[in-house]
Design an enzyme around this catalytic site. Structure first.
Site, short mmCIF file in Angstrom:
data_model
loop_
_atom_site.label_atom_id
_atom_site.label_comp_id
_atom_site.label_asym_id
_atom_site.label_seq_id
_atom_site.Cartn_x
_atom_site.Cartn_y
_atom_site.Cartn_z
N MET A 52 0.84 -1.20 0.00
CA MET A 52 0.00 0.00 0.00
C MET A 52 0.87 1.26 0.00
O MET A 52 0.40 2.36 0.31
CB MET A 52 -0.96 0.00 1.19
CG MET A 52 -2.00 -1.10 1.10
SD MET A 52 -3.56 -0.75 1.94
CE MET A 52 -3.01 -0.53 3.63
N MET A 89 8.55 -2.49 12.03
CA MET A 89 8.43 -1.42 11.05
C MET A 89 7.04 -1.42 10.45
O MET A 89 6.50 -2.46 10.09
CB MET A 89 9.49 -1.58 9.95
CG MET A 89 10.89 -1.32 10.43
SD MET A 89 12.08 -1.37 9.06
CE MET A 89 13.60 -1.03 9.96
N HIS A 149 9.27 -3.42 3.67
CA HIS A 149 8.86 -3.68 2.30
C HIS A 149 10.08 -4.06 1.44
O HIS A 149 10.02 -5.00 0.63
CB HIS A 149 8.21 -2.44 1.68
CG HIS A 149 6.94 -2.02 2.35
ND1 HIS A 149 6.87 -0.89 3.13
CD2 HIS A 149 5.69 -2.57 2.34
CE1 HIS A 149 5.63 -0.75 3.56
NE2 HIS A 149 4.90 -1.75 3.12
N GLN A 166 -2.98 -12.10 8.15
CA GLN A 166 -3.09 -11.96 6.70
C GLN A 166 -2.39 -13.10 5.99
O GLN A 166 -2.90 -13.64 5.00
CB GLN A 166 -2.50 -10.62 6.27
CG GLN A 166 -2.45 -10.42 4.77
CD GLN A 166 -1.98 -9.04 4.39
OE1 GLN A 166 -2.74 -8.10 4.32
NE2 GLN A 166 -0.68 -8.91 4.16
N GLY A 209 4.74 -10.05 4.58
CA GLY A 209 5.52 -9.95 5.81
C GLY A 209 4.87 -10.66 6.99
O GLY A 209 3.64 -10.67 7.12
N GLN A 210 5.70 -11.21 7.84
CA GLN A 210 5.24 -11.90 9.04
C GLN A 210 4.52 -10.97 10.01
O GLN A 210 3.68 -11.41 10.81
CB GLN A 210 6.44 -12.55 9.74
CG GLN A 210 6.15 -13.21 11.09
CD GLN A 210 5.26 -14.43 10.96
OE1 GLN A 210 5.25 -15.07 9.91
NE2 GLN A 210 4.53 -14.77 12.01
N LYS A 211 4.80 -9.66 9.94
CA LYS A 211 4.13 -8.73 10.87
C LYS A 211 2.62 -8.84 10.75
O LYS A 211 1.91 -8.82 11.75
CB LYS A 211 4.58 -7.29 10.62
CG LYS A 211 3.95 -6.29 11.59
CD LYS A 211 4.37 -4.87 11.30
CE LYS A 211 3.68 -4.31 10.10
NZ LYS A 211 2.21 -4.08 10.34
N SER A 242 4.17 1.45 8.19
CA SER A 242 3.88 2.79 7.67
C SER A 242 3.17 3.65 8.70
O SER A 242 3.29 4.87 8.72
CB SER A 242 3.02 2.68 6.41
OG SER A 242 3.69 1.92 5.42
N GLN A 254 -10.48 -2.61 2.41
CA GLN A 254 -10.01 -3.24 3.64
C GLN A 254 -10.03 -2.27 4.82
O GLN A 254 -9.62 -2.63 5.93
CB GLN A 254 -8.63 -3.84 3.45
CG GLN A 254 -7.50 -2.87 3.20
CD GLN A 254 -6.25 -3.58 2.74
OE1 GLN A 254 -6.19 -4.13 1.64
NE2 GLN A 254 -5.22 -3.59 3.59
#
Length: 284
Positions: A28, A182, A35, A151, A145-147, A184, A59
């Site tokens: 996004m 990390m 990223h 998802q 990403g694992q964060k 956004s 979303q």
């Protein structure tokens, strides 16, 4: 690097040489090192790499932060060109959701706990946009990403259920020096809240350490995390979870493997984080 907002152009470049493998990183935008770590995985594992930049409105709930979500397309494109990305897809809402759009992709059980309990429409938006992006780009591999751990579980389930011909690759969470994942959204934190937010990783790490020292009670581990986070006055907990990493069902007793996760507000900014402890493989 090719930058386009047109679906036909993406397909033209994707299939110019059908024998090449393509890695794909959906984003996004407002890119950071997390990223870029996924981009590097895609570059290393494929002959071509594509990235999408699109803030997907479906979303976001009406009460959420779509209008204030950070954007920096010029900076994002500069970072991706430096990295060596081949193709960037930057569609508009009109391209992705044209008039009379009426199809959604939704999953049932796996989307209900954790993020789904607080954001019940979120994963239908995620699944729908990722389905569209997979159909447009048709990558060999897609990187997440694992964060955003739920998802990743949801999308793996979707790929299995709908027989997508794409391999899902999960990259580890990128962290700041104090452990904060990390994101956004970190840019929206005040200086005080930014310092306070480091408690998330400390609390999850403390629970991991307690488990490794022999604690197997899910409720005890949840309490440990809650107590550490609530000791920070800026933090307001949305949820704390100790769950099965595959089904996301809460665990009373941890036999082997678990997902520690949490969502916490700092001011108006909601942050998530997790630590995955995978089950021990049976080598016999």
């Amino acid at each position: 690097m090719i930058v386009t907002d047109k679906i036909d152009e993406v397909r033209q470049h994707r299939w110019a040489d059908p024998g090449l493998t393509w890695g794909f990183v959906p984003t996004m935008g407002y890119l950071h090192e997390g990223h870029l770590s996924l981009v590097q995985l895609a570059l290393a594992g494929n002959e071509r790499t594509a990235v999408s930049i699109y803030v997907n409105p479906t979303q976001f709930a009406p009460s959420e932060d779509l209008s204030s979500y950070p954007r920096n397309l010029v900076g994002d494109l500069a970072m991706l060109e430096t990295a060596g990305v081949d193709l960037v897809f930057t569609p508009s809402d009109a391209i992705m959701y044209p008039p009379d759009f009426q199809t959604t992709v939704s999953l049932s059980r796996i989307t209900q706990p954790l993020e789904g309990s607080s954001r019940p429409t979120h994963f239908a938006g995620v699944a729908t946009i990722v389905t569209k992006l997979f159909n447009i780009v048709q990558p060999s591999r897609a990187y997440f990403g694992q964060k955003d751990v739920q998802q990743t579980v949801v999308l793996r389930q979707m790929v299995r259920d709908l027989n997508f011909n794409v391999e899902i690759v999960i990259g580890s969470t990128s962290r700041e020096p104090d452990g904060l994942a990390m994101s956004s959204r970190n840019a929206r934190l005040s200086e005080t809240d930014r310092a306070a937010a480091a408690v998330l990783y400390r609390a999850l790490s403390a629970a991991k350490a307690a488990y490794e020292a022999g604690e197997q009670s899910g409720s005890a581990l949840r309490k440990l995390i809650v107590d550490m986070i609530t000791a920070v006055p800026q933090a307001k907990i949305d949820y704390v979870s100790v769950a099965d990493p595959n089904t996301l069902e809460e665990l009373d007793v941890i036999a082997d493997g678990m997902l520690l996760s949490t969502a916490v507000f700092f001011g108006k900014t909601r942050l998530i984080d997790n630590i995955l402890i995978e089950a021990t493989e049976d080598t016999e």
